[in-house]
Every structure is written in structure tokens, then in C-alpha cells.
Design a protein around this motif. Structure first.
Motif, PDB file in Angstrom:
ATOM      1  N   GLY A  17       0.820  -1.209   0.000  1.00 23.87           N
ATOM      2  CA  GLY A  17       0.000   0.000   0.000  1.00 23.87           C
ATOM      3  C   GLY A  17       0.851   1.254   0.000  1.00 23.87           C
ATOM      4  N   ALA A  18       1.881   1.260   0.831  1.00 27.09           N
ATOM      5  CA  ALA A  18       2.779   2.419   0.900  1.00 27.09           C
ATOM      6  C   ALA A  18       3.525   2.602  -0.412  1.00 27.09           C
ATOM      7  CB  ALA A  18       3.766   2.233   2.049  1.00 27.09           C
ATOM      8  N   ALA A  19       3.926   1.498  -1.027  1.00 22.95           N
ATOM      9  CA  ALA A  19       4.642   1.572  -2.305  1.00 22.95           C
ATOM     10  C   ALA A  19       3.743   2.145  -3.395  1.00 22.95           C
ATOM     11  CB  ALA A  19       5.149   0.185  -2.703  1.00 22.95           C
ATOM     12  N   ARG A  20       2.468   1.724  -3.398  1.00 19.87           N
ATOM     13  CA  ARG A  20       1.532   2.261  -4.388  1.00 19.87           C
ATOM     14  C   ARG A  20       1.320   3.758  -4.190  1.00 19.87           C
ATOM     15  NH1 ARG A  20      -1.171  -2.859  -3.830  1.00 19.87           N
ATOM     16  NH2 ARG A  20      -2.458  -2.008  -2.136  1.00 19.87           N
ATOM     17  N   LEU A  22       3.475   5.861  -2.977  1.00 17.75           N
ATOM     18  CA  LEU A  22       4.675   6.544  -3.461  1.00 17.75           C
ATOM     19  C   LEU A  22       4.659   6.658  -4.984  1.00 17.75           C
ATOM     20  CD1 LEU A  22       7.626   5.116  -1.317  1.00 17.75           C
ATOM     21  CD2 LEU A  22       6.777   7.462  -1.361  1.00 17.75           C
ATOM     22  N   ARG A  23       4.266   5.576  -5.646  1.00 15.39           N
ATOM     23  CA  ARG A  23       4.257   5.608  -7.110  1.00 15.39           C
ATOM     24  C   ARG A  23       3.224   6.592  -7.639  1.00 15.39           C
ATOM     25  NH1 ARG A  23       5.825   0.140  -6.390  1.00 15.39           N
ATOM     26  NH2 ARG A  23       3.679  -0.637  -6.328  1.00 15.39           N
ATOM     27  N   ARG A  24       2.114   6.766  -6.914  1.00 18.62           N
ATOM     28  CA  ARG A  24       1.122   7.764  -7.325  1.00 18.62           C
ATOM     29  C   ARG A  24       1.705   9.177  -7.204  1.00 18.62           C
ATOM     30  NH1 ARG A  24      -2.841   4.328  -4.774  1.00 18.62           N
ATOM     31  NH2 ARG A  24      -2.674   5.530  -2.837  1.00 18.62           N
ATOM     32  N   GLU A  25       2.686   9.329  -6.323  1.00 22.16           N
ATOM     33  CA  GLU A  25       3.367  10.616  -6.150  1.00 22.16           C
ATOM     34  C   GLU A  25       4.606  10.717  -7.045  1.00 22.16           C
ATOM     35  OE1 GLU A  25       4.315  10.820  -2.026  1.00 22.16           O
ATOM     36  OE2 GLU A  25       2.224  10.697  -1.365  1.00 22.16           O
ATOM     37  N   SER A  26       4.720   9.760  -8.004  1.00 16.13           N
ATOM     38  CA  SER A  26       5.864   9.717  -8.934  1.00 16.13           C
ATOM     39  C   SER A  26       7.181   9.522  -8.199  1.00 16.13           C
ATOM     40  CB  SER A  26       5.911  10.986  -9.797  1.00 16.13           C
ATOM     41  OG  SER A  26       4.750  11.093 -10.578  1.00 16.13           O
ATOM     42  N   LYS A  27       7.157   8.661  -7.175  1.00 20.96           N
ATOM     43  CA  LYS A  27       8.370   8.336  -6.432  1.00 20.96           C
ATOM     44  C   LYS A  27       8.564   6.819  -6.412  1.00 20.96           C
ATOM     45  CE  LYS A  27       7.856  12.395  -3.450  1.00 20.96           C
ATOM     46  NZ  LYS A  27       7.630  12.885  -2.080  1.00 20.96           N
ATOM     47  N   VAL A  28       9.799   6.419  -6.191  1.00 16.92           N
ATOM     48  CA  VAL A  28      10.154   4.998  -6.172  1.00 16.92           C
ATOM     49  C   VAL A  28      10.739   4.632  -4.811  1.00 16.92           C
ATOM     50  CG1 VAL A  28      11.552   3.196  -7.247  1.00 16.92           C
ATOM     51  CG2 VAL A  28      10.695   5.094  -8.629  1.00 16.92           C
ATOM     52  N   PRO A  29      10.253   3.562  -4.184  1.00 16.29           N
ATOM     53  CA  PRO A  29      10.869   3.113  -2.936  1.00 16.29           C
ATOM     54  C   PRO A  29      12.236   2.495  -3.216  1.00 16.29           C
ATOM     55  CG  PRO A  29       9.138   1.594  -3.612  1.00 16.29           C
ATOM     56  CD  PRO A  29       9.069   2.749  -4.549  1.00 16.29           C
ATOM     57  N   ALA A  30      13.196   2.784  -2.358  1.00 17.34           N
ATOM     58  CA  ALA A  30      14.543   2.250  -2.532  1.00 17.34           C
ATOM     59  C   ALA A  30      15.154   1.955  -1.174  1.00 17.34           C
ATOM     60  CB  ALA A  30      15.416   3.246  -3.302  1.00 17.34           C
ATOM     61  N   VAL A  31      16.172   1.112  -1.169  1.00 18.81           N
ATOM     62  CA  VAL A  31      16.892   0.760   0.057  1.00 18.81           C
ATOM     63  C   VAL A  31      18.380   0.947  -0.184  1.00 18.81           C
ATOM     64  CG1 VAL A  31      17.479  -1.065   1.694  1.00 18.81           C
ATOM     65  CG2 VAL A  31      15.147  -0.892   0.828  1.00 18.81           C
ATOM     66  N   ILE A  32      19.046   1.620   0.752  1.00 17.98           N
ATOM     67  CA  ILE A  32      20.492   1.799   0.698  1.00 17.98           C
ATOM     68  C   ILE A  32      21.122   0.862   1.724  1.00 17.98           C
ATOM     69  CG2 ILE A  32      22.390   3.443   0.890  1.00 17.98           C
ATOM     70  CD1 ILE A  32      20.273   5.680   0.558  1.00 17.98           C
ATOM     71  N   LEU A  85       9.492   1.734 -12.812  1.00 21.43           N
ATOM     72  CA  LEU A  85      10.287   1.290 -11.667  1.00 21.43           C
ATOM     73  C   LEU A  85       9.393   0.909 -10.496  1.00 21.43           C
ATOM     74  CD1 LEU A  85      13.129   3.981 -11.747  1.00 21.43           C
ATOM     75  CD2 LEU A  85      13.267   1.604 -12.493  1.00 21.43           C
ATOM     76  N   VAL A  86       9.695  -0.225  -9.889  1.00 18.96           N
ATOM     77  CA  VAL A  86       8.928  -0.712  -8.740  1.00 18.96           C
ATOM     78  C   VAL A  86       9.745  -0.569  -7.458  1.00 18.96           C
ATOM     79  CG1 VAL A  86       7.862  -2.740  -7.687  1.00 18.96           C
ATOM     80  CG2 VAL A  86       7.581  -2.312 -10.144  1.00 18.96           C
ATOM     81  N   HIS A  87      11.017  -0.925  -7.518  1.00 21.63           N
ATOM     82  CA  HIS A  87      11.880  -0.861  -6.326  1.00 21.63           C
ATOM     83  C   HIS A  87      13.331  -0.928  -6.766  1.00 21.63           C
ATOM     84  CE1 HIS A  87      13.903  -2.170  -2.600  1.00 21.63           C
ATOM     85  NE2 HIS A  87      12.904  -1.600  -1.976  1.00 21.63           N
TER      86      HIS A  87
END
Length: 214
Positions: A17-20, A22-32, A85-87
Motif C-alpha cells: 500500500g505504501a509503495a503504491r 509513493l508511485r502515485r506521487e511519482s516516487k520509487v521506494p529504494a533501500v540503501i 520502476l517498482v523498487h
């Protein structure tokens, strides 16, 4: 190797849900991750990140909460059909640090005449290099290569400071002999008709011989 500058923001919401959202806000979840530190969960502008990823093994100067660090993309997940991009997993690196990456192989030159085919056993070559001096690609010249010719990993010329991260005798490319084309359906039908006619002719001749003997 130039640095590609991007901004990121810390994210605290996780799950599909959180990932969706973010994508609606034109952002991509990422991990460093890397250097033994706890993984850092961030969100990055999708268009900016997509443009950066057009560069193979791009070195990204990522700024998070006012602090910048160098990262390399290590795992990029895309939606199967639309390829958005998904992740993205990002590896934190430092100047002078050696990393292992896969470098795209660029082929130059034309094969010897004869319709032979060039078979790519590897599309990218695993190499080890300093994190801030990664080659964008390696070049293999196949000018005049004939059927049976192979290019091994050890045959690929690498830039200074870059070494193989794969066995030297691994086949990278090979030239395969052209195969004879399979007959078309029309050609097969024609051949079958000719064969049937020949058999009919033989039977007629045999019957004629029997009649003359009688």
C-alpha cells in the motif's frame, strides 16, 4: 566516471500500500545498504532515477536529509508490462573501494561472409573495478570472424585498473555456422507430389511389363 546527483527522502511506511502511494506521487521506494550499516529506506523521484539508470552502473551522489553519499544501483525491479520502476536496491560505496559489477559488451565489426550467426553467451561481463572508475562498457571486435571462432573472457581488452570477476576461459561470444533453411510447406508439397508421380510411373511401367509378358 561522472556522478549523477539525486535527492531522496526517508520513508517510514512500508508494504504494498505504501509503495503504491509513493508511485502515485511519482516516487520509487529504494533501500540503501552496505558497509555494515543498517539498511536505509528512502524514496526517490521516479523520472530522475529512471534517467540516471539509463547509464550502465551509474554512480549516484544521493543526498538524504542534507547528507550525501555515493551509491550504485545493484537490483532494479520493474513492472513486467509497462516497465516502470517498482523498487531499487542501492549499494553504498566509497572512493578507492573495489566493487564487482556487470559491464555491457559492445560488439564491433562484421563477420566473414557466409551468413553465419554471432551467439552471445554473455551480454555483460562481470568485472571488478574501483567504485568511482567503472567502465560503461567493454568492446569486442569480431571483424572477419568465421564459424567456430570464440571470444573468451580473457580475450576481452579491459581498461586500466579493471580485472575479470569471472573465469578466464568462460565463453563470451561465439560464431555459429549458418544452418540450411528448412523447406517451406509449398516446397514439401511439391516434393511429395513429385515423389508420388515417380512411384505411379514405376507402377505403370511394371504393369506394362507384366502385360507384355502375358
Amino acid at each position: 566516471m561522472a556522478e549523477y546527483k539525486l535527492d531522496a527522502e526517508i520513508r517510514t511506511d512500508f508494504g504494498k500500500g505504501a509503495a503504491r502511494r509513493l508511485r502515485r506521487e511519482s516516487k520509487v521506494p529504494a533501500v540503501i545498504y552496505g558497509h555494515g550499516a543498517e539498511p536505509q529506506h528512502v524514496a526517490i523521484d521516479s523520472h530522475a532515477l529512471m534517467m540516471a539508470l539509463k547509464i550502465p552502473n551509474v554512480l549516484i551522489r544521493l543526498t538524504v536529509d542534507g547528507k550525501s553519499q555515493l551509491v550504485l544501483p545493484k537490483d532494479v525491479q520493474r513492472e513486467y508490462i509497462r516497465q516502470f520502476l517498482v523498487h531499487v536496491d542501492l549499494l553504498a560505496v566509497k572512493r578507492g573501494e573495489k566493487v564487482t559489477v556487470e559491464v555491457p559488451i559492445v560488439v564491433e565489426g562484421d563477420l566473414a561472409p557466409g551468413g553465419n550467426l554471432l551467439e552471445h553467451t554473455l551480454n555483460a561481463l562481470p568485472v571488478e573495478a574501483e567504485a568511482t572508475h567503472l567502465p560503461e562498457n567493454v568492446t569486442v571486435n569480431v571483424e572477419g570472424a568465421e564459424a567456430g571462432h570464440s571470444v573468451l573472457a580473457k580475450d576481452v581488452k579491459l581498461p586500466s585498473g579493471v580485472s575479470l570477476a569471472v573465469e578466464e576461459d568462460v565463453t563470451v561470444l561465439q560464431v555459429v555456422a549458418a544452418q540450411a533453411e528448412e523447406p517451406t510447406e509449398a516446397e514439401e508439397t511439391e516434393a511429395e507430389g513429385a515423389e508420388a508421380a515417380a512411384e505411379a510411373g514405376e507402377e505403370t511401367a511394371a504393369e506394362g511389363e507384366e502385360s507384355s509378358e502375358a
